[in-house]
Write a protein that holds these residues in place. Structure first.
Motif, PDB file in Angstrom:
ATOM      1  N   LEU A  46       0.829  -1.206   0.000  1.00  0.00           N
ATOM      2  CA  LEU A  46       0.000   0.000   0.000  1.00  0.00           C
ATOM      3  C   LEU A  46       0.869   1.264   0.000  1.00  0.00           C
ATOM      4  N   THR A  47       0.360   2.318  -0.639  1.00  0.00           N
ATOM      5  CA  THR A  47       1.016   3.628  -0.546  1.00  0.00           C
ATOM      6  C   THR A  47       0.716   4.219   0.833  1.00  0.00           C
ATOM      7  N   TYR A  48       1.390   5.319   1.160  1.00  0.00           N
ATOM      8  CA  TYR A  48       1.108   5.937   2.455  1.00  0.00           C
ATOM      9  C   TYR A  48      -0.361   6.375   2.566  1.00  0.00           C
ATOM     10  N   PRO A  49      -0.885   7.096   1.554  1.00  0.00           N
ATOM     11  CA  PRO A  49      -2.303   7.476   1.662  1.00  0.00           C
ATOM     12  C   PRO A  49      -3.246   6.277   1.773  1.00  0.00           C
ATOM     13  N   GLN A  50      -2.938   5.197   1.076  1.00  0.00           N
ATOM     14  CA  GLN A  50      -3.793   4.001   1.185  1.00  0.00           C
ATOM     15  C   GLN A  50      -3.735   3.405   2.589  1.00  0.00           C
ATOM     16  N   LYS A  84       8.205  11.527   0.679  1.00  0.00           N
ATOM     17  CA  LYS A  84       8.874  10.736   1.719  1.00  0.00           C
ATOM     18  C   LYS A  84       7.993  10.528   2.953  1.00  0.00           C
ATOM     19  N   ALA A  85       6.689  10.491   2.768  1.00  0.00           N
ATOM     20  CA  ALA A  85       5.798  10.226   3.906  1.00  0.00           C
ATOM     21  C   ALA A  85       6.114   8.846   4.459  1.00  0.00           C
ATOM     22  N   GLY A  86       6.438   8.782   5.748  1.00  0.00           N
ATOM     23  CA  GLY A  86       6.678   7.499   6.406  1.00  0.00           C
ATOM     24  C   GLY A  86       7.955   6.796   5.991  1.00  0.00           C
ATOM     25  N   GLN A 234      -1.422   9.140  13.675  1.00  0.00           N
ATOM     26  CA  GLN A 234      -0.072   8.710  14.038  1.00  0.00           C
ATOM     27  C   GLN A 234       0.063   7.192  14.082  1.00  0.00           C
ATOM     28  N   ILE A 235      -1.044   6.490  14.136  1.00  0.00           N
ATOM     29  CA  ILE A 235      -0.986   5.023  14.127  1.00  0.00           C
ATOM     30  C   ILE A 235      -0.467   4.532  12.769  1.00  0.00           C
ATOM     31  N   VAL A 236      -0.772   5.334  11.748  1.00  0.00           N
ATOM     32  CA  VAL A 236      -0.529   4.910  10.363  1.00  0.00           C
ATOM     33  C   VAL A 236       0.939   4.585  10.106  1.00  0.00           C
ATOM     34  N   TYR A 237       1.837   5.460  10.580  1.00  0.00           N
ATOM     35  CA  TYR A 237       3.233   5.249  10.167  1.00  0.00           C
ATOM     36  C   TYR A 237       3.893   4.068  10.850  1.00  0.00           C
ATOM     37  N   TYR A 238       3.319   3.584  11.931  1.00  0.00           N
ATOM     38  CA  TYR A 238       3.855   2.345  12.504  1.00  0.00           C
ATOM     39  C   TYR A 238       3.617   1.187  11.521  1.00  0.00           C
ATOM     40  N   PHE A 239       2.410   1.104  10.980  1.00  0.00           N
ATOM     41  CA  PHE A 239       2.114   0.049   9.999  1.00  0.00           C
ATOM     42  C   PHE A 239       2.924   0.257   8.721  1.00  0.00           C
ATOM     43  N   TYR A 240       2.958   1.512   8.268  1.00  0.00           N
ATOM     44  CA  TYR A 240       3.617   1.778   6.994  1.00  0.00           C
ATOM     45  C   TYR A 240       5.112   1.468   7.072  1.00  0.00           C
ATOM     46  N   SER A 241       5.765   1.855   8.174  1.00  0.00           N
ATOM     47  CA  SER A 241       7.211   1.626   8.264  1.00  0.00           C
ATOM     48  C   SER A 241       7.505   0.137   8.377  1.00  0.00           C
ATOM     49  N   TYR A 242       6.655  -0.578   9.107  1.00  0.00           N
ATOM     50  CA  TYR A 242       6.858  -2.023   9.226  1.00  0.00           C
ATOM     51  C   TYR A 242       6.748  -2.686   7.847  1.00  0.00           C
TER      52      TYR A 242
END
Ligand SMILES: *Cc1c(COP(=O)(O)O)cnc(C)c1O
Length: 485
Positions: A46-50, A84-86, A234-242
């Protein structure tokens, strides 16, 4: 998804109300009644927005999914976050830096504060609210600018920001004092961040003022990290970075990862706790504090004691003695609103409270902690630059330092990098051993010359912008400022 209050579990309301009102009646914080459960595999590719759309959709169930899609695409656009989001940079070994400062104000708070204004305007629409919303923000530096940038120019919204006089860096002050827009105001408060925060909280609790405003079809709301609309993005970037680490092959899909978070108000790290409760494979959340180490002591002893010296450090956004979001963790761990209300009353009346041993040990299953003083921060900035070629700011350096002490052996550790090094150019330049000029912009120039890491254009251009706000108020003056807004 319904929301309740940390101090009253009989309360039940929707996300729009939680976001519009900010704080629950009786002073509690809104919390979701359940943690939605996810399978990490749904996030790969997924992209960051997704990713944001997916996470937000699970919590903001009374929002139109099409609205969430458009809002997340526009907020986390390439234009806004530089593509560079996330982004999680590899630093060295099994350490990564989740760079959260590629947004418009160069600090991680942009993730929430670029989106939350849209969530608020939509909440008003969802609830049929037609009046003016007045946002009051107490800031130790970064929140103020990020909130101003997010809310400036929005219809039906006015915003006033209160920061501790002489408590921010010059760059932070100028970022706020030069803010454009007709619906914004900025004040320095005589005192430290806790004074500003207490002053603002008092205004929120002022029922006479609420009535006076209601007569004009006006209402107060908060953009502080106690608002649910601040936490959920802020929850989002934990999933995205993982997902990013797994996709790059840095980790095996499903393998546990620890996150080390430079912490002040306990908002950013709490978002990591939500991600873990939803199913993200998190081993430890490491709470990194500066010399204001009230959280290190709490997570070690179970005693929260705010009766202590307040230090001004080189990581001012973490200079906090009352970490408001800890209340949410206490609620989730105990599920006991009466107990939480009791601890918060003790804190307000006596400046301290103690949780039982079983509560502390439940917290410590997930949370580790540590702290670093300014000398250690300087050493860390230099060490990461010289050994790893990685330039970081003072807040991120607190977390790097603590991660080295606390991260468990083989487990990969993602350090949340919360601000651009160019937001604190004097401290960073000094840490690298260079002579530091008086002027922060000159320090920026020298830092760029020395490291060849480019300074963000939005910071370098600040010096030329006209200063619009210079007013200093006392803590008691916040009420009048709110009325005048
Ligand atoms: C706000 C901030 C923090 C602390 O985040 P909390 O959510 O308050 O714990 C850390 N670093 C920077 C740069 C910040 O602006």
């Amino acid at each position: 998804m319904n929301y309740t209050s940390t101090r009253d579990s009989a309360l039940c309301t929707g996300a729009s109300t939680a976001i519009l009102t900010g704080i629950a009646p009786g002073g509690g914080l809104f919390v979701p009644q359940q943690f939605p459960q996810v399978d990490m595999r749904e996030f790969y590719g997924l992209t960051y927005p997704q990713t944001a759309q997916k996470v937000l959709g699970m919590f903001l169930t009374d929002y139109d999914p099409d609205f969430l899609k458009t809002a997340t695409e526009q907020t986390y656009s390439t234009e806004n976050f530089g593509g560079k989001a996330g982004f999680a940079a590899h630093v060295a070994g099994n350490t990564y830096a989740l760079e959260l400062w590629h947004g418009p104000t160069c600090a991680f708070k942009d993730y929430a504060l670029q989106l939350m204004p849209r969530l608020l305007v939509e909440a008003k629409k969802n609830l049929g609210e037609t009046g003016v919303t007045k946002i009051l923000v107490a800031t130790s530096g970064d929140t103020g600018k990020a909130a101003l940038a997010g809310y400036a120019g929005l219809p039906g919204i006015r915003i006033a920001v209160f920061y501790p006089n002489a408590g921010t860096s010059e760059v932070q002050r100028l970022q706020m004092a030069t803010q454009e827009g007709d619906n914004v105001a900025v004040y320095a408060v005589n005192g430290n961040f806790d004074d500003a925060q207490t002053g603002v909280k008092r205004v929120f609790a002022d029922e006479d003022l609420a009535q006076e405003l209601a007569a004009k079809n006006e209402k107060l709301s908060s953009a502080n990290s106690i608002n649910w609309g601040r936490l959920v993005p802020q929850i989002v970037y934990y999933f995205y970075s993982y997902a990013q680490l797994a996709e790059r092959g840095d980790i095996a899909p499903g393998a546990p990862v620890s996150f080390c978070v430079p912490t002040g108000n306990f908002g950013d790290i709490l978002a990591g706790y939500y991600a873990k409760r939803m199913g993200l494979p998190v081993e430890k959340l490491i709470c990194a504090s500066n010399k204001n180490n009230v959280l290190t002591d709490f997570l070690t002893t179970g005693v929260y004691d705010a009766r202590r010296t307040f230090y001004k450090t080189s990581s001012p956004s973490m200079d906090i003695l009352v970490s408001s979001n800890l209340e949410r963790l206490l609620y989730h761990v105990t599920q006991d609103a009466a107990a939480v209300a009791g601890w918060m009353r003790e804190l307000a009346e006596h400046g301290h409270y103690t949780v039982p041993a079983e509560v502390l040990s439940a917290i410590r299953e997930t949370f580790a902690c540590g702290c670093a003083n300014d000398a250690q921060v300087r050493e860390e900035i230099r060490a990461r630059y010289e050994a790893d070629g990685y330039l970081c700011d003072t807040h991120t350096a607190v977390a790097f330092r603590v991660a080295r002490q606390q991260a468990a052996g083989e487990t990969p550790c993602v350090v949340l990098s919360t601000a651009s090094p160019y937001k604190f150019p004097c401290d960073v330049l000094g840490a690298l051993g260079a002579d530091v000029p008086e002027d922060e912009f000159e320090a920026m120039r020298l830092l760029q010359e020395k490291t060849e890491v480019p300074a963000p254009a939005s910071l370098a251009g600040l010096r030329e912008k006209p200063v619009r706000f210079t007013q200093v108020v006392e803590k008691d003056g916040i009420r009048a400022a709110a009325l005048a807004l």
